[in-house]
Design an enzyme around this catalytic site. Structure first.
Site, PDB file in Angstrom:
ATOM      1  N   HIS A 149       0.775  -1.282   0.065  1.00  0.00           N
ATOM      2  CA  HIS A 149       0.084  -0.095   0.113  1.00  0.00           C
ATOM      3  C   HIS A 149       0.958   1.352   0.050  1.00  0.00           C
ATOM      4  O   HIS A 149       0.626   2.272  -0.536  1.00  0.00           O
ATOM      5  CB  HIS A 149      -0.853   0.147   1.233  1.00  0.00           C
ATOM      6  N   ASP A 198      -4.652  -6.712  -7.422  1.00  0.00           N
ATOM      7  CA  ASP A 198      -4.702  -5.824  -6.214  1.00  0.00           C
ATOM      8  C   ASP A 198      -5.177  -4.292  -6.470  1.00  0.00           C
ATOM      9  O   ASP A 198      -5.010  -4.035  -7.649  1.00  0.00           O
ATOM     10  CB  ASP A 198      -3.580  -6.152  -5.322  1.00  0.00           C
TER      11      ASP A 198
END
Length: 389
Positions: A242, A314
């Site tokens: 992230h 993702d």
């Protein structure tokens, strides 16, 4: 697939014609895959581009007009839900999710005179432990790592029975709420490098137990009518993707051992989906995110391991993508070309990514055949799990 799903698929199969009088199925062909391919081929470009998008929602348990318009205009193939979206009493969730699903549903013609409705997947990360998206009233599953601790105390078989039993019960609960896609389980083997990122989300460090535990979870959810997306192939390092680039520097022999739980799941369970991470796998494609790598997705996962389900990329707004110097929409086109079937995006970029896919179709950077292939896999799993009645 388990007993609940095959009857669903059979009823769908006999209720809608698979072939015209002149058509016959190729020998050995899966009629449900043939049907899914036919529906995808009948879609126009705009609908096809929407089907490969899994989007989040704006709003805190509400839908503003801008979000409603996005869902209506783009008809994404799936909607992923987070705690902010489910910030309501349990009793209100089914009505809210039906509203979202109805707005995002689209249609295509399977035959010249037969229109079929295609609802979106309604997805959530329902792993257990620290990953729980509901505010109140919905059971929180135990942390995956706690089952490894249970196995050491009460034996492996007892732990596996507990996983499947818990998954059936929890899957039944969330399916009744309107959720039909679980972005779980994590099938990564816990090690000293990824422990800081995964915490209690892995089933532990024992390869055989991780494989068996993930399989038990997939079976349990599947018997409740909830499809699973196993994650994160091929694994993660200690860096949170992230925030920044995550790198696996292992050689191929070590990587083959790392992905053994995925290998066994593909062979025995054929889960609906596998999520590919944005990790850099230098032994396969030096300096390229796994989610953008044809070598990782199409060669390793598809050809070598034989996976036939949905490959989900993702979240493309992660730091691991921006660290590669790419805009989200450009990375999405690369991912689709690499063999990814569905990509995760957000309302703020949903329209931009959708337009980018249409531009890539128009100028030849993305072939329609590739997008049809991706959409057909998504539609197949929607048929398989009883979404398209």
């Amino acid at each position: 697939m388990r007993s609940l799903l095959y009857p669903m698929a059979f009823l769908l199969l006999i209720s809608l014609p698979l072939c015209t009088a002149e058509e016959t199925l190729p020998e050995g062909a899966d009629p449900l895959r043939v049907r899914a391919g036919r529906i995808a081929a009948a879609m126009d470009d705009r609908t096809l581009a929407g089907q490969v998008l899994l989007t989040g929602l704006d709003g805190n348990g509400t839908l503003g007009e801008a979000m409603r318009s996005l869902l209506r205009d783009i008809s994404p193939g799936g909607v992923m839900l987070f705690k902010m979206n489910l910030n309501m009493e349990k009793g209100r969730i089914p009505g809210f999710l039906k509203t979202v699903s109805d707005l995002a549903a689209t249609s295509a013609f399977e035959h010249t005179d037969m229109e079929v409705m295609i609802p979106p997947f309604m997805a959530v990360d329902h792993e257990g432990g620290i990953v729980h998206r509901f505010v109140a009233g919905v059971e929180r599953l135990p942390p995956p790592l706690s089952y490894w601790e249970l196995a050491q105390k009460n034996g492996r078989d007892a732990a596996l029975r507990a996983i499947e039993k818990d998954a059936v019960r929890s899957g039944t609960e969330i399916r009744a709420l309107g959720i039909n896609l679980n972005l779980a389980p994590v099938a990564e083997i816990l090690n000293s490098e990824n422990a800081a990122f995964l915490e209690d989300r892995s089933y532990g460090s024992d390869t055989a137990f991780v494989e068996a535990a993930a399989a038990a979870f997939v079976r349990g959810m599947g018997s409740a009518g909830v499809a699973c997306v196993v994650k994160h192939f091929p694994g993660n390092s200690g860096t949170d993707p992230h925030q920044a680039a995550s790198v696996l520097r292992d050689d191929r022999e070590t990587l083959d051992k790392m992905v053994l739980p995925f290998v066994e799941l593909i062979a025995k369970e054929q889960p609906a989906g596998i999520m590919v991470s944005h990790v850099l796998v230098n032994a396969w494609d030096d300096g390229v995110n796994a989610s953008r790598s044809r070598a990782v997705v199409s060669v390793w996962l598809r050809e070598n391991l034989g996976f036939r389900g949905i490959v989900l990329g993702d979240d493309f707004s992660m730091g691991a993508i921006s660290a590669a110097g790419l805009r989200e929409e450009d990375a999405v086109i690369e991912a689709l070309n690499a063999g990814v079937d569905m990509v995760m995006t957000w309302p703020r970029s949903l329209g931009r990514v959708h337009r980018a896919i249409l531009r890539a179709l128009g100028d030849g950077r993305l072939k329609r055949e590739r997008l049809e292939e991706a959409a057909a896999r998504i539609i197949y799993e929607k048929i398989r799990y009883g979404l398209m009645e």
